[in-house]
Design an enzyme around this catalytic site. Structure first.
Site, PDB file in Angstrom:
ATOM      1  N   CYS A 161      10.958  38.036 -35.957  1.00  0.00           N
ATOM      2  CA  CYS A 161      11.928  37.676 -36.999  1.00  0.00           C
ATOM      3  C   CYS A 161      13.204  38.504 -36.950  1.00  0.00           C
ATOM      4  O   CYS A 161      14.129  38.253 -37.732  1.00  0.00           O
ATOM      5  CB  CYS A 161      11.285  37.819 -38.366  1.00  0.00           C
ATOM      6  N   HIS A 293      15.840  41.134 -46.094  1.00  0.00           N
ATOM      7  CA  HIS A 293      14.879  40.369 -45.304  1.00  0.00           C
ATOM      8  C   HIS A 293      14.095  39.471 -46.254  1.00  0.00           C
ATOM      9  O   HIS A 293      13.881  38.302 -45.975  1.00  0.00           O
ATOM     10  CB  HIS A 293      13.964  41.325 -44.537  1.00  0.00           C
ATOM     11  N   GLU A 304      10.467  46.806 -48.580  1.00  0.00           N
ATOM     12  CA  GLU A 304      11.915  46.768 -48.381  1.00  0.00           C
ATOM     13  C   GLU A 304      12.645  47.428 -49.545  1.00  0.00           C
ATOM     14  O   GLU A 304      13.628  48.150 -49.353  1.00  0.00           O
ATOM     15  CB  GLU A 304      12.385  45.324 -48.203  1.00  0.00           C
ATOM     16  N   LYS A 325      16.441  33.554 -47.974  1.00  0.00           N
ATOM     17  CA  LYS A 325      15.230  32.839 -47.550  1.00  0.00           C
ATOM     18  C   LYS A 325      14.631  32.035 -48.696  1.00  0.00           C
ATOM     19  O   LYS A 325      13.866  31.090 -48.463  1.00  0.00           O
ATOM     20  CB  LYS A 325      14.187  33.824 -47.006  1.00  0.00           C
ATOM     21  N   HIS A 330      12.134  30.839 -44.126  1.00  0.00           N
ATOM     22  CA  HIS A 330      12.131  31.867 -43.084  1.00  0.00           C
ATOM     23  C   HIS A 330      12.227  31.181 -41.730  1.00  0.00           C
ATOM     24  O   HIS A 330      11.239  30.657 -41.208  1.00  0.00           O
ATOM     25  CB  HIS A 330      10.852  32.696 -43.174  1.00  0.00           C
ATOM     26  N   PHE A 389       7.522  41.300 -37.576  1.00  0.00           N
ATOM     27  CA  PHE A 389       6.169  41.664 -37.168  1.00  0.00           C
ATOM     28  C   PHE A 389       6.251  42.581 -35.945  1.00  0.00           C
ATOM     29  O   PHE A 389       7.115  42.425 -35.074  1.00  0.00           O
ATOM     30  CB  PHE A 389       5.373  40.410 -36.783  1.00  0.00           C
TER      31      PHE A 389
END
Length: 402
Positions: A161, A293, A304, A325, A330, A389
């Site tokens: 991502c 994010h 975050e 998002k 996403h 990830f």
């Protein structure tokens, strides 16, 4: 201080619309494009919601003779790259010595799915002769370089991502070094295939309804698709040709958590944000907005938030933080580029896009998330976060032109 890199072209296709203008109109309005998943009604998928590109016909963009070579993610990449180049006012001779650095998290999954279906389900002895060049992860960068006549460095990056933020960062480094004066960078992904959706389903991180980043009742992420592309130039090159400069990439920051494949580390995210500030020679107090994010998962959102508080200290309470998002889903390897474009336009327009679908703040989520409605505000500096990830982090500092 390093000279910032100019952003002179923007291109985007996502669930919010098939152009930059359509995307920005939806973001400014706080309109979510998350809908029930379509196209898989006859399957056993438990995936309920998705942010899919609408009103898209490949034949409207490509000759039928060419479509055999273009996976859906490559199509999106080309659509966005064309718009970015047109927006930048570039002609083919301008592009010959430039670079194309494209990020993707999945690559040609549509091609893989079609191939495996023919081999294993239909028991066909042969597959399409262009299966490899269509489905290879580098297909999008190759197709962009061929269509636009780019003869400089062209390749694909993959860091889940964070792919497109890493692609932009790589392009910035190449421009700073003098290797190229101009680059097209961004990302593309098209994850809506049965096999990939079953794999995401197994991770148990997908929301059963919509995406509510930072909310107490958030239930996970919603997958999206599309592409975002930007034209980047050295400031000198952009000024010399009289280009319209949308904004500047003033700093880049990258880090790795080196801890867990799926559970994010606030320390790793904080290192990337601090690195971007240091690279831009910005004090924390100079940043007004962060495009987070913000996936809407139990793991990401408090992590975050903690990272932002670690970097910004007392100033964190004055920051505006939102997750787009919540509207475009996403988009995996395309997410960072789509969100960078949102951040650039936020700076230009003096408007902070909201976190849509917000209800009430979740535990560990104690910042101003610009709930549900956009906010008018003139400001000079922002960050755009991508945390992937594998603990792969890439943050871009974006600044207004003086």
């Amino acid at each position: 201080m390093r000279q910032p890199v100019a952003i002179t072209g923007l291109g985007c296709i996502s669930s919010l619309g098939n152009s930059v203008a359509d995307n920005w109109a939806a973001l400014a309005d706080g309109s979510s494009a998350i809908r029930p998943l379509s196209g898989f009604e006859e399957t056993d998928l438990k995936v309920a919601s998705a942010a899919q590109v609408q009103n898209y016909s490949p034949e409207a963009y490509f000759q039928s003779s060419r479509l055999g070579l273009l996976d859906r993610h490559s199509q999106f990449a080309l659509v966005a790259a064309r718009e970015a180049v047109e927006d930048a006012g570039l002609d083919p001779p301008d592009l010959a010595a430039s670079a194309a650095i494209i990020g993707t998290g999945c690559g040609g999954k549509e091609t893989d799915e079609i191939t495996y279906q023919k081999l294993y389900q239909e028991q066909k002895p042969r597959v399409h002769p262009f299966t490899i060049p269509r489905g290879m992860p580098s297909a999008a960068s190759s197709q962009i370089s061929m269509e636009l006549g780019i003869q400089g460095p062209s390749f694909t990056l993959s860091s889940a991502c964070a792919s497109s933020n890493h692609a932009v960062a790589q392009a910035v480094l190449m421009i700073r070094s003098g290797m190229v004066d101009l680059a097209i960078a961004g990302g593309a992904d098209a994850p809506f295939t049965y096999g990939l959706l079953k794999s995401w389903e197994a991770l148990r991180v997908l929301s059963p309804d919509t995406c509510r980043p930072f909310s107490a009742d958030r239930k996970g992420l919603v997958l999206g698709e599309g592409a975002g592309m930007v034209v980047l130039e050295s400031l000198e090159h952009a000024r010399r040709r009289g280009a319209v400069i949308h904004a500047l990439i003033s700093g880049i920051g990258m880090s790795a958590d080196a801890s867990h494949i799926t559970d994010p580390s606030s320390e790793g995210a904080a290192r990337a944000m601090q690195a971007a500030l240091d690279d831009a020679a910005l004090a924390a107090e100079e940043v007004a907005y962060i495009n987070a994010h913000g996936t809407g998962t139990r793991q990401n959102d408090p992590s975050e938030t903690a990272a932002i508080r670690q970097v910004f200290g007392n100033h964190a309470g004055k920051l505006l933080v939102s997750s787009s998002k919540s509207m475009h889903g996403h988009a995996l390897g395309a997410a960072g580029a789509i969100e960078l474009i949102a951040t650039v336009l936020s700076l230009k327009q003096g408007l902070i896009p909201p976190t849509a679908n917000f209800t009430s703040a979740g535990e560990g989520c104690d910042l101003d998330y610009v709930a549900n409605r956009s906010l008018e505000m003139e400001y000079d500096h922002a960050l755009s976060n991508s945390f992937a990830f594998g603990g792969l982090n890439a943050v871009l500092a974006v600044s207004r032109t003086s």
